[in-house]
Design a protein around this motif. Structure first.
Motif, PDB file in Angstrom:
ATOM      1  N   ALA A  37      -0.228  -7.923   9.078  1.00 30.77           N
ATOM      2  CA  ALA A  37      -0.144  -7.856  11.094  1.00 30.77           C
ATOM      3  C   ALA A  37      -1.419  -8.191  11.297  1.00 30.77           C
ATOM      4  CB  ALA A  37       0.674  -7.264  11.357  1.00 30.77           C
ATOM      5  N   THR A  38      -2.994  -7.757  10.725  1.00 32.58           N
ATOM      6  CA  THR A  38      -3.965  -8.275  11.160  1.00 32.58           C
ATOM      7  C   THR A  38      -4.731  -8.967  11.391  1.00 32.58           C
ATOM      8  OG1 THR A  38      -5.085  -7.238   9.481  1.00 32.58           O
ATOM      9  CG2 THR A  38      -4.256  -5.223  10.959  1.00 32.58           C
ATOM     10  N   SER A  39      -3.821  -9.896  10.387  1.00 34.91           N
ATOM     11  CA  SER A  39      -4.964 -11.332   9.681  1.00 34.91           C
ATOM     12  C   SER A  39      -5.688 -11.243   9.622  1.00 34.91           C
ATOM     13  CB  SER A  39      -4.704 -12.401  11.192  1.00 34.91           C
ATOM     14  OG  SER A  39      -4.108 -12.480  11.830  1.00 34.91           O
ATOM     15  N   GLY A  40      -6.353 -10.160   7.911  1.00 32.13           N
ATOM     16  CA  GLY A  40      -7.526 -10.051   7.536  1.00 32.13           C
ATOM     17  C   GLY A  40      -8.616  -9.525   8.166  1.00 32.13           C
ATOM     18  N   ARG A  41      -8.353  -8.553   9.227  1.00 31.38           N
ATOM     19  CA  ARG A  41      -9.133  -8.241  10.353  1.00 31.38           C
ATOM     20  C   ARG A  41      -8.710  -6.981   9.105  1.00 31.38           C
ATOM     21  NH1 ARG A  41      -6.542 -10.296  15.031  1.00 31.38           N
ATOM     22  NH2 ARG A  41      -5.749  -8.632  14.517  1.00 31.38           N
ATOM     23  N   ASN A  42      -8.407  -5.979   9.261  1.00 33.17           N
ATOM     24  CA  ASN A  42      -8.029  -4.604   8.581  1.00 33.17           C
ATOM     25  C   ASN A  42      -7.235  -4.904   6.873  1.00 33.17           C
ATOM     26  OD1 ASN A  42      -7.951  -2.088   7.950  1.00 33.17           O
ATOM     27  ND2 ASN A  42      -7.137  -1.586   9.361  1.00 33.17           N
ATOM     28  N   PRO A  43      -8.149  -5.160   6.433  1.00 35.79           N
ATOM     29  CA  PRO A  43      -7.034  -6.080   5.018  1.00 35.79           C
ATOM     30  C   PRO A  43      -5.995  -4.716   3.837  1.00 35.79           C
ATOM     31  CG  PRO A  43      -9.219  -6.509   4.499  1.00 35.79           C
ATOM     32  CD  PRO A  43      -8.775  -5.623   6.095  1.00 35.79           C
ATOM     33  N   ILE A  44      -5.075  -5.276   3.919  1.00 40.96           N
ATOM     34  CA  ILE A  44      -4.014  -4.445   2.750  1.00 40.96           C
ATOM     35  C   ILE A  44      -4.052  -5.046   1.624  1.00 40.96           C
ATOM     36  CG2 ILE A  44      -1.803  -4.290   2.331  1.00 40.96           C
ATOM     37  CD1 ILE A  44      -0.931  -5.289   5.955  1.00 40.96           C
ATOM     38  N   THR A  45      -3.496  -4.153   0.816  1.00 45.18           N
ATOM     39  CA  THR A  45      -3.723  -4.275  -0.642  1.00 45.18           C
ATOM     40  C   THR A  45      -2.355  -3.777  -1.232  1.00 45.18           C
ATOM     41  OG1 THR A  45      -4.480  -2.156  -0.808  1.00 45.18           O
ATOM     42  CG2 THR A  45      -6.233  -3.759  -1.531  1.00 45.18           C
ATOM     43  N   VAL A  46      -1.912  -5.027  -2.114  1.00 46.51           N
ATOM     44  CA  VAL A  46      -0.325  -4.061  -3.092  1.00 46.51           C
ATOM     45  C   VAL A  46      -0.795  -3.994  -4.660  1.00 46.51           C
ATOM     46  CG1 VAL A  46       1.822  -4.432  -3.059  1.00 46.51           C
ATOM     47  CG2 VAL A  46       0.812  -5.017  -1.089  1.00 46.51           C
ATOM     48  N   ASN A  47      -0.503  -2.454  -5.290  1.00 49.63           N
ATOM     49  CA  ASN A  47      -0.928  -2.659  -6.207  1.00 49.63           C
ATOM     50  C   ASN A  47      -2.637  -3.037  -6.574  1.00 49.63           C
ATOM     51  OD1 ASN A  47       1.357  -1.244  -6.715  1.00 49.63           O
ATOM     52  ND2 ASN A  47       1.713  -3.347  -7.131  1.00 49.63           N
ATOM     53  N   GLN A  48      -3.343  -2.606  -5.937  1.00 54.73           N
ATOM     54  CA  GLN A  48      -4.706  -3.106  -5.617  1.00 54.73           C
ATOM     55  C   GLN A  48      -5.270  -4.083  -5.225  1.00 54.73           C
ATOM     56  OE1 GLN A  48      -6.042  -0.853  -9.546  1.00 54.73           O
ATOM     57  NE2 GLN A  48      -6.433   0.922  -7.727  1.00 54.73           N
ATOM     58  N   ARG A  49      -4.164  -5.250  -5.546  1.00 52.33           N
ATOM     59  CA  ARG A  49      -4.142  -6.731  -4.676  1.00 52.33           C
ATOM     60  C   ARG A  49      -4.545  -7.013  -2.829  1.00 52.33           C
ATOM     61  NH1 ARG A  49      -3.762 -10.988  -9.156  1.00 52.33           N
ATOM     62  NH2 ARG A  49      -2.923  -9.874 -11.047  1.00 52.33           N
ATOM     63  N   ALA A  50      -5.744  -8.146  -2.907  1.00 49.94           N
ATOM     64  CA  ALA A  50      -5.868  -8.328  -1.685  1.00 49.94           C
ATOM     65  C   ALA A  50      -4.204  -8.809  -0.890  1.00 49.94           C
ATOM     66  CB  ALA A  50      -7.082  -9.158  -0.998  1.00 49.94           C
ATOM     67  N   LEU A  51      -3.483  -8.626   0.298  1.00 54.22           N
ATOM     68  CA  LEU A  51      -2.386  -9.373   0.456  1.00 54.22           C
ATOM     69  C   LEU A  51      -2.882 -10.713   1.087  1.00 54.22           C
ATOM     70  CD1 LEU A  51       0.482  -8.849   0.970  1.00 54.22           C
ATOM     71  CD2 LEU A  51       0.007  -8.235   3.638  1.00 54.22           C
ATOM     72  N   SER A  52      -2.143 -11.316   0.654  1.00 54.71           N
ATOM     73  CA  SER A  52      -2.192 -12.454   1.822  1.00 54.71           C
ATOM     74  C   SER A  52      -1.127 -13.227   1.367  1.00 54.71           C
ATOM     75  CB  SER A  52      -3.215 -13.701   0.751  1.00 54.71           C
ATOM     76  OG  SER A  52      -3.443 -13.802  -0.628  1.00 54.71           O
ATOM     77  N   GLY A  53      -0.863 -14.125   2.915  1.00 52.59           N
ATOM     78  CA  GLY A  53       0.693 -14.660   3.140  1.00 52.59           C
ATOM     79  C   GLY A  53       1.669 -13.004   2.649  1.00 52.59           C
ATOM     80  N   GLU A  54       2.642 -13.764   2.185  1.00 51.87           N
ATOM     81  CA  GLU A  54       3.800 -12.930   1.921  1.00 51.87           C
ATOM     82  C   GLU A  54       4.068 -12.555   0.721  1.00 51.87           C
ATOM     83  OE1 GLU A  54       7.791 -14.145   2.894  1.00 51.87           O
ATOM     84  OE2 GLU A  54       7.783 -13.076   5.099  1.00 51.87           O
ATOM     85  N   ARG A  55       4.358 -11.114   0.318  1.00 48.72           N
ATOM     86  CA  ARG A  55       4.578 -10.167  -0.546  1.00 48.72           C
ATOM     87  C   ARG A  55       6.090  -9.043  -0.364  1.00 48.72           C
ATOM     88  NH1 ARG A  55       1.578  -6.960  -4.362  1.00 48.72           N
ATOM     89  NH2 ARG A  55       2.898  -6.989  -6.084  1.00 48.72           N
ATOM     90  N   TYR A  56       7.193  -9.539  -1.728  1.00 43.71           N
ATOM     91  CA  TYR A  56       8.130  -9.618  -2.278  1.00 43.71           C
ATOM     92  C   TYR A  56       7.616  -7.448  -3.070  1.00 43.71           C
ATOM     93  CZ  TYR A  56      10.862 -13.516  -0.717  1.00 43.71           C
ATOM     94  OH  TYR A  56      11.306 -13.729  -0.041  1.00 43.71           O
ATOM     95  N   LEU A  57       8.176  -6.625  -1.803  1.00 47.63           N
ATOM     96  CA  LEU A  57       8.477  -5.456  -2.463  1.00 47.63           C
ATOM     97  C   LEU A  57       9.518  -4.649  -3.297  1.00 47.63           C
ATOM     98  CD1 LEU A  57       6.887  -3.558   1.124  1.00 47.63           C
ATOM     99  CD2 LEU A  57       5.673  -4.159  -1.343  1.00 47.63           C
ATOM    100  N   SER A  58       8.656  -4.407  -4.650  1.00 44.25           N
ATOM    101  CA  SER A  58       9.414  -3.163  -5.292  1.00 44.25           C
ATOM    102  C   SER A  58       9.412  -1.871  -5.745  1.00 44.25           C
ATOM    103  CB  SER A  58       9.302  -3.442  -6.995  1.00 44.25           C
ATOM    104  OG  SER A  58       9.420  -6.081  -6.965  1.00 44.25           O
ATOM    105  N   PRO A  59      10.022  -1.748  -6.225  1.00 43.41           N
ATOM    106  CA  PRO A  59      10.305  -0.075  -6.134  1.00 43.41           C
ATOM    107  C   PRO A  59       8.690   0.467  -7.014  1.00 43.41           C
ATOM    108  CG  PRO A  59      13.072  -0.280  -6.943  1.00 43.41           C
ATOM    109  CD  PRO A  59      10.973  -1.434  -6.362  1.00 43.41           C
ATOM    110  N   GLY A  60       8.056   1.754  -6.867  1.00 44.90           N
ATOM    111  CA  GLY A  60       6.580   1.321  -7.455  1.00 44.90           C
ATOM    112  C   GLY A  60       5.220   1.256  -6.852  1.00 44.90           C
ATOM    113  N   ASP A  61       5.824   0.314  -5.462  1.00 41.67           N
ATOM    114  CA  ASP A  61       4.792  -0.508  -5.280  1.00 41.67           C
ATOM    115  C   ASP A  61       3.779  -0.156  -4.459  1.00 41.67           C
ATOM    116  OD1 ASP A  61       4.998  -3.137  -6.554  1.00 41.67           O
ATOM    117  OD2 ASP A  61       5.806  -3.892  -5.004  1.00 41.67           O
TER     118      ASP A  61
END
Length: 264
Positions: A168-192
């Motif tokens: 929701a920050t448009s990259g101003r405060n980056p999000i990572t999922v499993n140590q990978r930068a989030l770009s676009g939309e990402r589905y979530l699984s248990p353990g993520d």
């Protein structure tokens, strides 16, 4: 839409107030309050009610200077509200007469998150339906009170029985999922593992209402490909796998030229 109804008696008349949707509601004697309680024993801004993923909760805005009492107990932290609960502010008692539009239908999809902050563990459940915002602002459905988390940081939405996260920050405060930068939309699984600022959230469970083929509910790109890392079938129009984040540039096509796949 989610809604909580409060009823109370004041000056010989019955009063009623409602909290709707995701916007926090301020209760107090100040004229601009969402729920205006005109008693000199009630603080100008006495309490706040906000929607959480699993219901509504109340917080004391006076820092204990003018107690908020729920079912006879003074609250010191955000406290869930249920139908029938009694909330005492000063000499006024407000009763929760109804809570509607909360929670998925029986067997509906849910996602569970866990994180640690300030030496305490926190757990939240995201249900199918309206999108859920995560951030440090009180207006967020899931509040994470860390200065490293943006006011509105991440958005989780249920899509076809699965849950996807976006920045929701448009990259101003980056999000990572499993140590990978989030770009676009990402589905979530248990353990993520999701990182927002200095806070780490773990997806502890995902319960889908219906089985999904590879997580794809609609094929927009005209072809289906297999991710080389997680081996799920995904939409070839995407740059990265929505499940594990792997680039799809060299992914193998499964159904070349196939158009209009819709999950049944």
């Amino acid at each position: 839409m989610a809604e909580l109804t409060l009823q109370w008696h004041l000056a010989g008349a019955e009063r009623e107030g409602r909290v709707r949707g995701d916007s926090p509601a301020i209760i107090g004697r100040e004229a601009g309050s969402t729920i205006h309680v005109e008693s000199p024993t009630v603080s100008r801004k006495h309490a706040q009610i906000r929607r959480r993923p699993d219901g509504f909760a109340i917080t004391d805005l006076t820092n204990g200077r003018n107690a908020v009492i729920v079912n006879g107990r003074t609250i010191t932290a955000e406290t869930a509200l249920n139908e029938g609960d009694a909330v005492q502010l000063g000499d006024v008692t407000l009763r929760v007469s109804a809570v509607q539009g909360i929670g998925p239908p029986a067997g509906g999809p849910i996602l569970k998150l866990h994180w640690e902050l300030g030496g305490h563990g926190h757990d939240e459940t995201v249900s199918g339906g309206e999108p859920v915002m995560i951030g440090r602002d009180a207006s967020a459905a899931i509040v994470i009170a860390s200065p490293t988390v943006s006011r509105q940081h991440a958005r989780i939405v249920e899509k076809g029985g699965r849950f996807a996260i976006t920045d929701a920050t448009s990259g101003r405060n980056p999000i990572t999922v499993n140590q990978r930068a989030l770009s676009g939309e990402r589905y979530l699984s248990p353990g993520d593992v999701i990182t927002l600022g200095a806070v780490t959230l773990v997806v502890t469970a995902v319960q889908s209402a219906t089985p999904q083929r590879g997580g794809i509910t609609e094929l927009r790109g005209g072809r289906l490909v297999v991710c080389s890392t997680c081996h799920r079938e995904v939409d070839g129009a995407l740059q990265d796998c929505p499940w594990c984040g792997t680039a799809l540039v060299n992914a193998e096509t499964v159904l070349p030229g196939f158009q209009g796949l819709t999950e049944r």
